[in-house]
Motif scaffolding. Structure first.
Motif, PDB file in Angstrom:
ATOM      1  N   LYS A   1       0.830  -1.193   0.000  1.00 45.54           N
ATOM      2  CA  LYS A   1       0.000   0.000   0.000  1.00 45.54           C
ATOM      3  C   LYS A   1       0.872   1.253   0.000  1.00 45.54           C
ATOM      4  O   LYS A   1       2.069   1.205   0.295  1.00 45.54           O
ATOM      5  N   PHE A   2       0.240   2.369  -0.314  1.00 44.63           N
ATOM      6  CA  PHE A   2       0.960   3.645  -0.279  1.00 44.63           C
ATOM      7  C   PHE A   2       1.495   3.882   1.135  1.00 44.63           C
ATOM      8  O   PHE A   2       0.787   3.678   2.121  1.00 44.63           O
ATOM      9  N   TYR A   3       2.757   4.295   1.217  1.00 45.48           N
ATOM     10  CA  TYR A   3       3.353   4.595   2.515  1.00 45.48           C
ATOM     11  C   TYR A   3       4.141   5.895   2.412  1.00 45.48           C
ATOM     12  O   TYR A   3       4.568   6.313   1.322  1.00 45.48           O
ATOM     13  N   ALA A   4       4.310   6.543   3.538  1.00 47.96           N
ATOM     14  CA  ALA A   4       5.033   7.818   3.592  1.00 47.96           C
ATOM     15  C   ALA A   4       6.099   7.750   4.679  1.00 47.96           C
ATOM     16  O   ALA A   4       5.894   7.152   5.738  1.00 47.96           O
ATOM     17  N   LEU A   5       7.244   8.367   4.397  1.00 48.86           N
ATOM     18  CA  LEU A   5       8.361   8.435   5.334  1.00 48.86           C
ATOM     19  C   LEU A   5       8.673   9.895   5.640  1.00 48.86           C
ATOM     20  O   LEU A   5       8.732  10.722   4.725  1.00 48.86           O
ATOM     21  N   ALA A   6       8.861  10.201   6.905  1.00 51.36           N
ATOM     22  CA  ALA A   6       9.160  11.565   7.334  1.00 51.36           C
ATOM     23  C   ALA A   6      10.618  11.658   7.781  1.00 51.36           C
ATOM     24  O   ALA A   6      11.201  10.698   8.286  1.00 51.36           O
TER      25      ALA A   6
ATOM     26  N   ASN B   1      12.938   8.287   8.278  1.00 49.75           N
ATOM     27  CA  ASN B   1      11.856   7.409   8.738  1.00 49.75           C
ATOM     28  C   ASN B   1      11.570   7.697  10.216  1.00 49.75           C
ATOM     29  O   ASN B   1      11.585   6.796  11.071  1.00 49.75           O
ATOM     30  N   LEU B   2      11.287   8.937  10.465  1.00 51.90           N
ATOM     31  CA  LEU B   2      11.112   9.433  11.830  1.00 51.90           C
ATOM     32  C   LEU B   2      10.024   8.683  12.584  1.00 51.90           C
ATOM     33  O   LEU B   2      10.141   8.449  13.791  1.00 51.90           O
ATOM     34  N   THR B   3       8.962   8.293  11.899  1.00 52.36           N
ATOM     35  CA  THR B   3       7.823   7.656  12.555  1.00 52.36           C
ATOM     36  C   THR B   3       7.932   6.131  12.589  1.00 52.36           C
ATOM     37  O   THR B   3       6.974   5.450  12.957  1.00 52.36           O
ATOM     38  N   GLN B   4       9.080   5.588  12.191  1.00 51.22           N
ATOM     39  CA  GLN B   4       9.318   4.133  12.212  1.00 51.22           C
ATOM     40  C   GLN B   4       8.250   3.398  11.390  1.00 51.22           C
ATOM     41  O   GLN B   4       7.708   2.367  11.774  1.00 51.22           O
ATOM     42  N   THR B   5       7.951   3.923  10.220  1.00 50.64           N
ATOM     43  CA  THR B   5       6.964   3.302   9.337  1.00 50.64           C
ATOM     44  C   THR B   5       7.464   1.945   8.850  1.00 50.64           C
ATOM     45  O   THR B   5       8.621   1.802   8.459  1.00 50.64           O
ATOM     46  N   ARG B   6       6.572   0.977   8.863  1.00 46.41           N
ATOM     47  CA  ARG B   6       6.928  -0.357   8.389  1.00 46.41           C
ATOM     48  C   ARG B   6       6.379  -0.543   6.982  1.00 46.41           C
ATOM     49  O   ARG B   6       5.181  -0.335   6.733  1.00 46.41           O
ATOM     50  N   TYR B   7       7.229  -0.967   6.075  1.00 46.60           N
ATOM     51  CA  TYR B   7       6.822  -1.131   4.684  1.00 46.60           C
ATOM     52  C   TYR B   7       7.735  -2.150   4.025  1.00 46.60           C
ATOM     53  O   TYR B   7       8.803  -2.489   4.545  1.00 46.60           O
ATOM     54  N   ASP B   8       7.315  -2.644   2.873  1.00 44.64           N
ATOM     55  CA  ASP B   8       8.080  -3.625   2.109  1.00 44.64           C
ATOM     56  C   ASP B   8       8.598  -2.976   0.828  1.00 44.64           C
ATOM     57  O   ASP B   8       7.893  -2.199   0.187  1.00 44.64           O
ATOM     58  N   VAL B   9       9.824  -3.335   0.452  1.00 42.66           N
ATOM     59  CA  VAL B   9      10.420  -2.790  -0.771  1.00 42.66           C
ATOM     60  C   VAL B   9      10.536  -3.836  -1.874  1.00 42.66           C
ATOM     61  O   VAL B   9      10.840  -3.495  -3.023  1.00 42.66           O
ATOM     62  N   PHE B  10      10.286  -5.129  -1.535  1.00 35.38           N
ATOM     63  CA  PHE B  10      10.460  -6.165  -2.547  1.00 35.38           C
ATOM     64  C   PHE B  10       9.677  -7.400  -2.128  1.00 35.38           C
ATOM     65  O   PHE B  10       9.534  -7.700  -0.938  1.00 35.38           O
TER      66      PHE B  10
END
Length: 722
Positions: free
Chosen positions: A658-663, A682-691
């Motif tokens: 899904k769409f994710y945002a990094l600060a 990645n100030l907010t410790q967002t979890r996301y996948d790159v592959f």
């Protein structure tokens, strides 16, 4: 440092272009006057944003995405819905006008960079093969434009240490020489639970020497010699089912590169000629636990050596006359040798071969050893030549241009595949065997383009363009282990529904596209707001896609989709909203779908193209506090946000990120002789996948990096910039 009391500088997009020396040979002096969507990142922006690799420009440049996964060998570029994970790139890379022939060498540390240009849309007429999505031009700092010594040090999360040192001298008014060195050490962020150690550690270093000579006002000679070394673990692939990274065999990547580029230019009255000559050498080795499990299925060791030669001769008109022209001739030769043995271990032999043979025949093979090698040795020479021309005509407020390139390429693959199998099967015995052959492919392409620019005034213009893009075809060597495994099974009497014809499975066709584009470069409010807006529509035929064959397979196949469509828009804006507040915004939207693509019994027409993000967005705000002391010029406070997604992980569009945002944020203390930056990503410790990918029926993914912080120190000694 530019103060905010001064008028803002001319820029090409939402990214600042600093005061730089003009070094471009092909695309002209100012990209804002050209019918192209271009982002130019200058030295000040590179240093303030902490850009250490091209992939860190992702999202800052609209519709430009380079995911950070695997290792530095993985340099997958996606732009406007185009891109592929292996083999030919969709965007070209030039460093000081020298083209890089191998995508595997794209990801390297940047140091002392004068500017980076990212041109989106087909650049095939001027730059040729593998630039159908655009081209990235990197220009290093010139010793004729800068004198002094530069030192830099950075410490960051993951016990990451970066050091660099460079010195720039002018022994005479017409001679400049520079030496630069860099070093990087990092322990990584992801732990392999099987070994208890981080798996994405990295060690790298390199050096660069540049010599420039201007014997008179007409001649110039520029030579850059660069050397680089890389050692890393990489490949922090986690099971999609458990979320755990746990594999028992080592993974890693190492690379040694040597590049030398010589540019000679002569300026006559009304015209100039440039010769760009390069030699490129790369020696790398990838080691993989290819099942990425704690079980012992199989491993891969891929070692290759690349030698490349290029020659580009460009003749163009000079001056501001009504008619301008450019003609050129380009040639290259590349020779790649590669060894890629796959070693089947006990679990692989039992579960992937013995179990399948017993299931289909009722007989179980008995191996003399718990190891079996599927060995492949390749020789892949390729050469090509091209002639190209572009004309420009100025008619009042209109600038008209048209160009044509004829591009020829021939590639050959000589392979020797063998296995040391020794097993009894029923009343018979299967012993080692060898397969060898030579495959040839030739490609001829005509690459036209036409464009028109309407100049409203000095800061505003409209343009429209149509251009053909082209990505070379070739051979996918990563399927040979699967082909050999299939041959082993056939000797056991197991015949799959599929039968691999090597020429059909390994070879893939060129990818071709037509790009229709309209756009605008704009500036208003006395130049305090500048930017560009673009709309595009791309029709692509035979788009190259990396797919995993069904079942418990060991290879990755490059295939050609029938037809795809991509349409979208891009917007970049920079605004000086107050004397000390600078805002930069960028947004890209791409709707890329299959118009015609069947794989087996599945029809993917209307589905979105995998791995290409639908949205990219970035916002950066910088506020400068003027101090005006001898020990401190100013303080720069910045916050930024980047977003990307959604990203489809397969052709069926059943899995996605899904769409994710990094600060991020930073505070930078600037002084005439250096700077000190404290930053966080990645100030907010967002979890996301790159592959995401599949191997022998198992799904794996790589997480994005967690929160990172760091401190960067830069020192400039005896600074004297002209």
């Amino acid at each position: 440092m530019r103060t905010h009391d001064e008028a803002p500088e001319a820029i090409d997009t939402a990214v600042v272009m600093d005061n730089v020396q003009v070094t471009a040979i092909k695309q002209g002096l100012t990209l804002r006057n050209r019918p192209v969507a271009a982002s130019v990142v200058g030295r000040e922006t590179i240093e303030r944003r902490g850009v250490t690799a091209i992939k860190e420009l992702s999202q800052l440049v609209p519709n430009f995405h380079i995911p950070d996964y695997g290792s530095r060998m993985t340099s997958s570029v996606y732009v406007r819905g185009l891109g592929a994970r292996i083999d030919q790139p969709v965007m070209g890379l030039n460093v000081d006008n020298v083209p890089y022939l191998s995508k595997d060498d794209y990801d390297f540390d940047l140091a002392d960079i004068e500017r980076i240009e990212v041109l989106r849309g087909p650049q095939s007429t001027l730059y040729g093969r593998n630039t159908m999505g655009g081209v990235m031009n990197i220009y290093t700092l010139s010793p004729l434009a800068y004198e002094g010594t530069r030192l830099g040090a950075e410490y960051a999360s993951g016990n990451t240490l970066r050091l660099r040192a460079s010195t720039y001298h002018r022994p005479s008014p017409r001679t400049g020489i520079s030496l630069a060195a860099r070093f990087m050490h990092g322990d990584g962020f992801f732990t392999n639970e099987y070994t208890g150690r981080t798996c994405d550690w990295e060690r790298s270093g390199g050096a660069r020497m540049r010599l420039q000579f201007r014997p008179d006002e007409r001649w110039s000679i520029d030579n850059t010699l660069a050397f680089g070394m890389l050692r890393q673990g990489g490949y922090p692939y986690a099971s999609a089912a458990t979320g755990r990274i746990a594999y028992n065999d080592p993974c890693g990547y190492r690379r040694t590169t040597l590049n030398d580029g010589l540019t000679i230019r002569y300026a006559a009255d009304g015209w100039e000629i440039a010769s760009i000559t390069s030699y490129q050498y790369s020696d790398d080795r990838m080691t993989l636990d290819q099942d990425f499990l704690p079980d012992s299925y199989f491993t891969l060791t891929q070692a290759k050596q690349d030698h490349g030669l290029t020659e580009d001769i460009v003749v163009r008109s000079r001056g501001e006359g009504r008619y301008g022209w450019l003609v050129g001739a380009f040639g290259f030769y590349r020779h790649r040798s590669m060894q890629a043995p796959v070693l089947f271990k006990e679990d692989g032999l039992e579960r992937l071969i013995a179990d399948k043979a017993e299931q289909y025949t009722g007989l179980r093979p008995h191996f003399a050893s718990d190891r079996m090698a599927l060995d492949s040795d390749f020789r892949n020479p390729a050469w090509g030549a091209a002639l190209y021309h572009e004309s420009q005509l100025r008619l009042g407020r209109f600038d008209l241009s048209a160009g044509l390139r004829i591009d020829y390429e021939r590639t050959r693959l000589c392979y020797l595949s063998s296995t040391d199998i020794d097993c009894t099967f029923g009343d018979g015995r299967i012993t080692p065997f060898t397969e060898r052959d030579t495959l040839h492919k030739s490609f001829v392409q005509l690459l036209p383009k036409a464009a028109a620019v309407y100049r409203i005034n000095d800061g505003n213009s409209l343009y429209a363009s149509v251009a053909k893009g082209y990505k070379a075809g070739g051979f996918n060597t990563q399927m040979f282990s699967e082909v050999l495994q299939n041959s082993v099974m056939e000797r056991m009497g197991v015949y799959w529904d599929r039968h691999y014809d090597i020429d059909r499975v390994v070879a893939y066709k060129p990818e071709k596209s037509w790009n229709f584009e309209v756009g605008s470069h704009f500036a208003f409010a006395d130049g305090r707001i500048r930017g560009e807006a673009t709309l595009f529509y791309i029709l692509c035929r035979d788009q190259q896609l990396t797919v995993f064959p069904e079942g418990q397979t060991t290879g990755r196949m490059m295939t050609n989709a029938g037809r795809t469509r991509s349409r979208g828009g891009e917007l970049s804006v920079q605004a000086l909203v107050a004397r000390r507040l600078d805002l930069r915004l960028s947004y890209g939207f791409t709707h890329a779908t299959f118009a015609e693509f069947r794989s087996g019994n599945a029809d993917y027409a209307g589905k979105r193209i995998p791995y290409a993000p639908r949205h990219t967005a970035a916002a950066v705000a910088e506020y400068t506090v003027s101090v005006g002391r001898s020990w401190l010029d100013g303080i720069v406070l910045s916050v930024d946000g980047r977003g990307v997604g959604p990203i489809e992980w397969n052709e069926a569009n059943s899995l996605r990120q899904k769409f994710y945002a990094l600060a991020g944020c930073a505070i930078r203390f600037e002084q005439r002789h250096g700077s000190l930056s404290l930053w966080c990503r990645n100030l907010t410790q967002t979890r996301y996948d790159v592959f995401y990918f599949e191997s022998i029926g198992n799904a794996f993914l790589q997480r994005g990096r967690p929160r990172e912080w760091g401190v960067t120190l830069t020192i400039n000694l005896q600074h004297n910039e002209r």
